[in-house]
Design a protein around this motif. Structure first.
Motif, PDB file in Angstrom:
ATOM      1  N   THR A 250      -1.172  10.089  -2.219  1.00 23.63           N
ATOM      2  CA  THR A 250      -2.088  10.605  -3.243  1.00 23.63           C
ATOM      3  C   THR A 250      -2.040  12.123  -3.301  1.00 23.63           C
ATOM      4  OG1 THR A 250      -3.564   8.705  -2.912  1.00 23.63           O
ATOM      5  CG2 THR A 250      -4.490  10.657  -4.007  1.00 23.63           C
ATOM      6  N   VAL A 251      -2.150  12.755  -2.147  1.00 23.90           N
ATOM      7  CA  VAL A 251      -2.130  14.220  -2.082  1.00 23.90           C
ATOM      8  C   VAL A 251      -0.783  14.762  -2.572  1.00 23.90           C
ATOM      9  CG1 VAL A 251      -2.175  16.195  -0.509  1.00 23.90           C
ATOM     10  CG2 VAL A 251      -3.855  14.353  -0.255  1.00 23.90           C
ATOM     11  N   SER A 252       0.300  14.099  -2.184  1.00 24.14           N
ATOM     12  CA  SER A 252       1.628  14.576  -2.555  1.00 24.14           C
ATOM     13  C   SER A 252       1.831  14.544  -4.073  1.00 24.14           C
ATOM     14  CB  SER A 252       2.704  13.729  -1.866  1.00 24.14           C
ATOM     15  OG  SER A 252       2.611  13.844  -0.459  1.00 24.14           O
TER      16      SER A 252
ATOM     17  N   ILE B  28       4.449   3.852  -4.598  1.00 23.42           N
ATOM     18  CA  ILE B  28       5.475   4.826  -5.000  1.00 23.42           C
ATOM     19  C   ILE B  28       6.321   4.272  -6.139  1.00 23.42           C
ATOM     20  CG2 ILE B  28       7.540   6.055  -4.234  1.00 23.42           C
ATOM     21  CD1 ILE B  28       6.264   6.185  -1.433  1.00 23.42           C
ATOM     22  N   GLU B  29       6.747   3.014  -6.021  1.00 21.72           N
ATOM     23  CA  GLU B  29       7.585   2.399  -7.055  1.00 21.72           C
ATOM     24  C   GLU B  29       6.849   2.360  -8.397  1.00 21.72           C
ATOM     25  OE1 GLU B  29      10.630   1.472  -6.949  1.00 21.72           O
ATOM     26  OE2 GLU B  29      11.195   1.042  -4.883  1.00 21.72           O
ATOM     27  N   VAL B  30       5.601   1.892  -8.378  1.00 23.13           N
ATOM     28  CA  VAL B  30       4.843   1.761  -9.623  1.00 23.13           C
ATOM     29  C   VAL B  30       4.527   3.134 -10.215  1.00 23.13           C
ATOM     30  CG1 VAL B  30       2.657   0.986 -10.620  1.00 23.13           C
ATOM     31  CG2 VAL B  30       3.871  -0.478  -9.004  1.00 23.13           C
ATOM     32  N   THR B  31       4.141   4.088  -9.377  1.00 22.66           N
ATOM     33  CA  THR B  31       3.824   5.428  -9.874  1.00 22.66           C
ATOM     34  C   THR B  31       5.044   6.072 -10.512  1.00 22.66           C
ATOM     35  OG1 THR B  31       2.129   5.701  -8.152  1.00 22.66           O
ATOM     36  CG2 THR B  31       2.906   7.697  -9.254  1.00 22.66           C
TER      37      THR B  31
ATOM     38  N   ASN C 101       0.790  -1.237   0.000  1.00 27.09           N
ATOM     39  CA  ASN C 101       0.000   0.000   0.000  1.00 27.09           C
ATOM     40  C   ASN C 101       0.817   1.280   0.000  1.00 27.09           C
ATOM     41  OD1 ASN C 101      -2.944  -0.896   0.352  1.00 27.09           O
ATOM     42  ND2 ASN C 101      -1.899  -2.077   1.930  1.00 27.09           N
ATOM     43  N   VAL C 102       2.104   1.181   0.351  1.00 24.70           N
ATOM     44  CA  VAL C 102       2.926   2.395   0.445  1.00 24.70           C
ATOM     45  C   VAL C 102       4.095   2.326  -0.538  1.00 24.70           C
ATOM     46  CG1 VAL C 102       4.286   3.874   1.979  1.00 24.70           C
ATOM     47  CG2 VAL C 102       2.273   2.681   2.863  1.00 24.70           C
ATOM     48  N   PHE C 103       5.067   1.455  -0.259  1.00 22.95           N
ATOM     49  CA  PHE C 103       6.262   1.383  -1.100  1.00 22.95           C
ATOM     50  C   PHE C 103       5.927   0.959  -2.524  1.00 22.95           C
ATOM     51  CE2 PHE C 103       7.891   0.226   3.249  1.00 22.95           C
ATOM     52  CZ  PHE C 103       8.434   1.469   3.507  1.00 22.95           C
TER      53      PHE C 103
END
Length: 242
Positions: free
Chosen positions: A176-178, A119-122, A114-116
């Motif tokens: 998401t916001v960032s 970020i990696e995929v985005t 849900n976190v790392f």
């Protein structure tokens, strides 16, 4: 009858139900627009990372049979420095490496997902999204990641505690916001969606929504018009408090 070698070394064959998800992924990929050659290149890179020599050999042979050049096959392990791949292939390889290496991280699996992982995929997909006239990033969050809901003593979620899951979804909301702020002046829109309690194998079918119902709000945000929102957190019933 003697046991096959892989039945002793691969837990997926000891627990056949564990193959269901993998099989579904391969079926979906096979029905997509990814060429057979690129699928094999991605599988080769995954096998290299996982250290599966039999898999590396098999995918090498498959690529040779498909007519891929020796240069492209040999350079897969160092694709970033090689001049043989298109931008789309590089994005696919970046995404493949990011997903394959998720387990390399320390910490709880729930945060890896849900976190790392997000970020990696985005980050892997951003170069292509920036080239799109209507890029959309939709993070699948949960109402249980809402701090506003968590502090509402009159809400049904008040007595429910799950530190790892809830905090990971809260972190996902900030991610998401960032990204939404970083991409504010671009056509890319970044939003979070709570699909609701969906019936899945994970909860043994205990959810109250079908998979189709859970996917509906995600698809709405994925196909937003140019004047649609960004940095929103929503569910079927409407906006959610962060």
């Amino acid at each position: 009858m003697p046991r096959r070698w892989w039945s002793l070394t691969n837990p997926a064959y000891v627990l056949p139900d564990g193959l269901k998800g993998i099989g579904a992924i391969f079926k979906a990929i096979g029905h997509g627009d990814i060429s057979h050659e690129l699928q094999e290149i991605l599988a080769l890179r995954t096998s290299q990372i996982n250290g599966c020599s039999a898999c590396v050999h098999a995918h090498n042979q498959s690529l040779v049979k498909a007519g891929e050049s020796v240069e492209r096959i040999a350079a897969v392990a160092a694709w970033r420095e090689a001049p043989f791949y298109t931008d789309a292939e590089r994005a696919a390889l970046e995404l493949t490496e990011a997903v394959t290496r998720l387990s390399d991280r320390s910490g709880e699996a729930v945060s890896e997902t849900n976190v790392f992982g997000v970020i990696e995929v985005t980050n892997a997909m951003l170069p292509l999204l920036r080239r799109s006239p209507a890029g959309r990033i939709v993070n699948v969050s949960s109402e249980r990641g809402s701090i506003g809901r968590a502090l509402n003593q009159d809400h049904p979620l008040w007595p429910r505690l799950n530190l790892a899951y809830c905090s990971a979804k809260t972190a996902l909301n900030m991610i998401t916001v960032s990204y939404a702020k970083e991409l504010w002046h671009t056509p890319i829109k970044v939003n979070a969606v709570d699909p609701g309690w969906v019936r899945t194998d994970i909860n043994q079918g205990a959810g109250i929504k079908s998979a189709e119902q859970g996917a509906a709000p995600i698809l709405v945000m994925a196909f937003l018009d140019a004047d649609g929102p960004t940095a929103a957190f929503v569910q079927d019933e409407g906006p959610l408090p962060w």
